[in-house]
Design a protein around this motif. Sequence first.
Motif, PDB file in Angstrom:
ATOM      1  N   CYS A   1       0.855  -1.192   0.000  1.00 56.47           N
ATOM      2  CA  CYS A   1       0.000   0.000   0.000  1.00 56.47           C
ATOM      3  C   CYS A   1       0.882   1.229   0.000  1.00 56.47           C
ATOM      4  O   CYS A   1       1.572   1.496   0.987  1.00 56.47           O
ATOM      5  N   ARG A   2       0.867   1.969  -1.103  1.00 56.77           N
ATOM      6  CA  ARG A   2       1.743   3.126  -1.251  1.00 56.77           C
ATOM      7  C   ARG A   2       1.135   4.400  -0.659  1.00 56.77           C
ATOM      8  O   ARG A   2       1.779   5.455  -0.679  1.00 56.77           O
ATOM      9  N   VAL A   3      -0.060   4.313  -0.137  1.00 55.25           N
ATOM     10  CA  VAL A   3      -0.637   5.428   0.629  1.00 55.25           C
ATOM     11  C   VAL A   3      -0.101   5.318   2.053  1.00 55.25           C
ATOM     12  O   VAL A   3      -0.409   4.364   2.771  1.00 55.25           O
TER      13      VAL A   3
ATOM     14  N   SER B   1      -0.230   2.322  -8.471  1.00 57.73           N
ATOM     15  CA  SER B   1      -0.657   1.473  -7.363  1.00 57.73           C
ATOM     16  C   SER B   1       0.296   0.307  -7.149  1.00 57.73           C
ATOM     17  O   SER B   1       1.068  -0.066  -8.028  1.00 57.73           O
TER      18      SER B   1
ATOM     19  N   GLU C   1      -5.285   3.010  -3.419  1.00 56.79           N
ATOM     20  CA  GLU C   1      -4.261   3.894  -3.978  1.00 56.79           C
ATOM     21  C   GLU C   1      -4.777   4.719  -5.164  1.00 56.79           C
ATOM     22  O   GLU C   1      -4.333   5.859  -5.368  1.00 56.79           O
TER      23      GLU C   1
END
Length: 297
Positions: free
Chosen positions: A187-189, A274, A281
């Motif tokens: 998860c890049r958030v 994402s 994302e």
Amino acid sequence: MDFTEGYVEGPYGRTWYKVSGPLQGGKPPLVILHGGPGCTHDYVDSFKDLAATGRAVIHYDQLGNGRSTHLPERAGQGDFWTVDLFLGELNRLTAHLGIAEKYDLLGQSWGGMLGAEHAVLQPKGLRRLVIANSPASLKTWVEEANRLRRDLPQDIQDALTRNEEAGTIDSEDYQKASAAFYALHVCRVQPMPPEVQRTFDAIAADPTVYHTMNGPTEFHVIGSMKGWTIESRLHQIIVPTLLISGRHDEATPLCVQPYADHIPDVRWRIFEHSSHMPHVEEKDACLSAVADFLDAA
């Protein structure tokens, strides 16, 4: 958004579910299968917004997780935590809700693996399938996870290896190094949204299913699912299928490719910004792609 909650009784306990939107009178309902094995519905909760497109969206916590019955006494019992166990649970849910004759299915990560297992049986009520961020073979999954690991900064690789060799994977040092991998490929958030964090917290609180079926980490799948593959059976999926993955996904293109190669009626959408959670994302684009697919003639 209006929703209802309830439970389905099963042979080993009860399964909690939530229905967003009206169950009758709209488009075919969409059932969401969460990942893990051993996660909860929380991190895929954003799919409930698809109810605004005129369909009911059904989330549930699989047995052993979340608001469903927990069975910690079954820890380590790989002959109990099986694909068939969760297929039976899904069938009970669709029957209980009265939708077994017509429904769509979206599975994320392990949920996509489970969805594919369901689809190869060609259930008469399944209309369309979405497989999101899922490998077709856990052998390939492990190989690719460790390939991505070798691309991490050396100090993070060293921290992972050092703690694995020392048996200290619960240490803060190891967790911090793992978080660096997750921030790139899961998860890049960052920080993780609350609904995603709730799922990770739930796994930590009761890792019975995850540890038994998967193993201790993403890099070491040594649980009962370690030899799982569906590659040779994918041609038996006869419903239209949408594949979803992220450009930076731990479910790399090599993991997903067999679905694209062997499902007869398939299309694949890769979300460029994402990793493993495009529904978080790149939420709007992801939900739009799913809605367009489900609504296609």
